[in-house]
Design a protein around this motif. Structure first.
Motif, PDB file in Angstrom:
ATOM      1  N   UNK A   1      -2.160  19.038   7.077  1.00  0.00           N
ATOM      2  CA  UNK A   1      -2.831  17.987   6.321  1.00  0.00           C
ATOM      3  C   UNK A   1      -1.777  16.971   5.922  1.00  0.00           C
ATOM      4  N   UNK A   2      -2.034  15.697   6.174  1.00  0.00           N
ATOM      5  CA  UNK A   2      -1.039  14.688   5.816  1.00  0.00           C
ATOM      6  C   UNK A   2      -1.525  13.807   4.670  1.00  0.00           C
ATOM      7  N   UNK A   3      -0.567  13.190   4.005  1.00  0.00           N
ATOM      8  CA  UNK A   3      -0.833  12.185   2.982  1.00  0.00           C
ATOM      9  C   UNK A   3       0.168  11.057   3.164  1.00  0.00           C
ATOM     10  N   UNK A   4      -0.199   9.845   2.742  1.00  0.00           N
ATOM     11  CA  UNK A   4       0.701   8.685   2.808  1.00  0.00           C
ATOM     12  C   UNK A   4       1.181   8.400   4.223  1.00  0.00           C
ATOM     13  N   UNK A   5       0.260   8.489   5.170  1.00  0.00           N
ATOM     14  CA  UNK A   5       0.536   8.105   6.558  1.00  0.00           C
ATOM     15  C   UNK A   5      -0.366   6.928   6.888  1.00  0.00           C
TER      16      UNK A   5
ATOM     17  N   UNK B   1      -1.407   9.117  -6.212  1.00  0.00           N
ATOM     18  CA  UNK B   1      -1.763  10.401  -6.836  1.00  0.00           C
ATOM     19  C   UNK B   1      -3.165  10.811  -6.381  1.00  0.00           C
ATOM     20  N   UNK B   2      -4.102   9.866  -6.415  1.00  0.00           N
ATOM     21  CA  UNK B   2      -5.469  10.157  -5.977  1.00  0.00           C
ATOM     22  C   UNK B   2      -5.510  10.456  -4.484  1.00  0.00           C
ATOM     23  N   UNK B   3      -4.648   9.788  -3.718  1.00  0.00           N
ATOM     24  CA  UNK B   3      -4.559  10.068  -2.283  1.00  0.00           C
ATOM     25  C   UNK B   3      -4.162  11.527  -2.059  1.00  0.00           C
ATOM     26  N   UNK B   4      -3.187  11.995  -2.842  1.00  0.00           N
ATOM     27  CA  UNK B   4      -2.767  13.388  -2.749  1.00  0.00           C
ATOM     28  C   UNK B   4      -3.874  14.352  -3.127  1.00  0.00           C
ATOM     29  N   UNK B   5      -4.657  13.985  -4.124  1.00  0.00           N
ATOM     30  CA  UNK B   5      -5.771  14.847  -4.535  1.00  0.00           C
ATOM     31  C   UNK B   5      -6.803  14.966  -3.419  1.00  0.00           C
TER      32      UNK B   5
ATOM     33  N   UNK C   1     -12.913  14.010   9.927  1.00  0.00           N
ATOM     34  CA  UNK C   1     -12.500  12.595   9.961  1.00  0.00           C
ATOM     35  C   UNK C   1     -11.351  12.306   8.992  1.00  0.00           C
ATOM     36  N   UNK C   2     -10.453  11.455   9.419  1.00  0.00           N
ATOM     37  CA  UNK C   2      -9.322  11.055   8.580  1.00  0.00           C
ATOM     38  C   UNK C   2      -9.817  10.094   7.504  1.00  0.00           C
ATOM     39  N   UNK C   3      -9.394  10.317   6.281  1.00  0.00           N
ATOM     40  CA  UNK C   3      -9.833   9.483   5.168  1.00  0.00           C
ATOM     41  C   UNK C   3      -8.810   8.385   4.872  1.00  0.00           C
ATOM     42  N   UNK C   4      -9.299   7.312   4.266  1.00  0.00           N
ATOM     43  CA  UNK C   4      -8.423   6.221   3.818  1.00  0.00           C
ATOM     44  C   UNK C   4      -8.479   6.133   2.299  1.00  0.00           C
ATOM     45  N   UNK C   5      -7.314   5.853   1.693  1.00  0.00           N
ATOM     46  CA  UNK C   5      -7.279   5.641   0.257  1.00  0.00           C
ATOM     47  C   UNK C   5      -8.039   4.379  -0.101  1.00  0.00           C
TER      48      UNK C   5
END
Length: 331
Positions: A120-124, A271-275, A294-298
């Motif tokens: 699982x990725x974040x900030x990409x 922070x919300x992106x990480x959640x 599906x990949x989500x967007x902040x």
């Protein structure tokens, strides 16, 4: 007691003894999941993403040291270390890997290919351009997560609202980061429609290069904007100082940068992106296939401004912009 009852009694005694022994109790203990967390470099936005992920996982019942064991590693901008961390997590057969940033996700995706370890990725920024997903709707492999895709046009519009006379816009980024190249391409698309005649680009391949890169822009541009570039953000204070000394307005791509001396930025809450990434991790651990998630967007929406930073760079933020700001920082 009959013979049947006698043997049942002995069975119950033996079963009780087995359960009570320390070694056998491990057989009945709930499995402690092992999750690897890899971050590219230390800076507030990425740290907030990591915290959001872990806080959400705790809300989902994954308590650090009880139901989950985290192995947290930070490469501090060294790609050779990124690759080593990714290989280490694979050799240790982690139950799941949370990767923060494009470089980390690319390395982890390559290392986990064919292993079945979910990522699982974040900030990409753009997982398709980075070649870790087949599409936004259906990633198709073992990697999915939450993107920090920004509306670059909306960010540049803020620049023009605060400094209407900008015709030449400077930008600093690490050309080695796919996420930054994608945003610069978006910048070039948006600029003409906002009255910006020229984009001046300079490369900073490492944190140590940011100061010289910033100085090279002075006298050539009306303002500076930079993307969510990991290298530049890690050395942001150097860029801020150069812009203050030369009275050149500086704008960012992440609201947390405003706390560090940028005049303004609209963007997402990391922070919300990480959640959100934590929620996706829970689904994967419950058995959902990342290939079909599906990949989500902040969500864009926040506008932070720093009137004190604006003053140090020789401008005043218009009242119309101040009125719609969601947060005002004075430092």
């Amino acid at each position: 007691m009959g013979k049947k009852g006698h043997w049942l009694f002995i069975f119950i005694i033996l079963l009780t003894a087995l359960i009570m022994t320390p070694s056998s109790s491990k057989l009945f203990a709930k499995k402690v999941l092992r999750i690897g967390v890899i971050n590219f470099i230390t800076h507030p936005a990425l740290d907030a993403c990591q915290k959001g992920f872990m806080d959400q996982m705790a809300q989902e019942g994954y308590i650090d040291g009880k139901t989950v064991q985290y192995d947290i590693s930070n490469a501090e901008g060294d790609m050779s270390v990124v690759a080593s961390i990714a290989k280490k997590f694979v050799s240790q057969k982690k139950d799941l890997i949370f990767s923060i940033t494009t470089p980390c996700t690319q390395a982890v995706a390559a290392a986990t290919k064919g292993t079945g370890i979910p990522v699982i990725f974040g900030a990409m920024t753009d997982p398709v351009a980075a070649k870790v997903a087949e599409s936004w709707e259906r990633p198709g492999g073992n990697v999915t997560g939450c993107s920090d895709w920004m509306d670059v046009g909306a960010q540049v519009k803020v620049v023009k609202e605060i400094v209407p006379g900008v015709k030449v816009l400077g930008t600093i980024y690490n050309a080695g980061e796919v996420n930054s190249r994608v945003q610069i391409a978006e910048l070039k698309k948006a600029a003409p429609g906002l009255g910006i005649k020229k984009i001046v680009e300079v490369n900073a391949a490492s944190s140590a290069d940011v100061l010289a890169a910033a100085k090279s822009l002075m006298g050539r541009v009306d303002a500076v904007w930079f993307p969510t570039d990991n290298i530049v953000t890690s050395a942001l204070e150097a860029l801020v100082k150069v812009c203050e000394d030369n009275k050149v307005p500086l704008f960012g791509s992440d609201v947390n940068q405003v706390k560090r001396g940028v005049i303004a930025s609209c963007g997402i809450d990391f922070y919300e992106l990480g959640k959100e990434a934590g929620k996706m991790a829970k689904q994967v651990l419950d058995g959902r296939n990342p290939a079909e998630m599906p990949i989500k967007k902040g969500k864009m929406g926040d506008l932070w401004v720093n009137p004190s930073a604006a003053k140090r760079m020789g401008i005043t933020i218009p009242q119309a912009v101040m009125a719609k700001a969601t947060k005002v920082i004075n430092k």
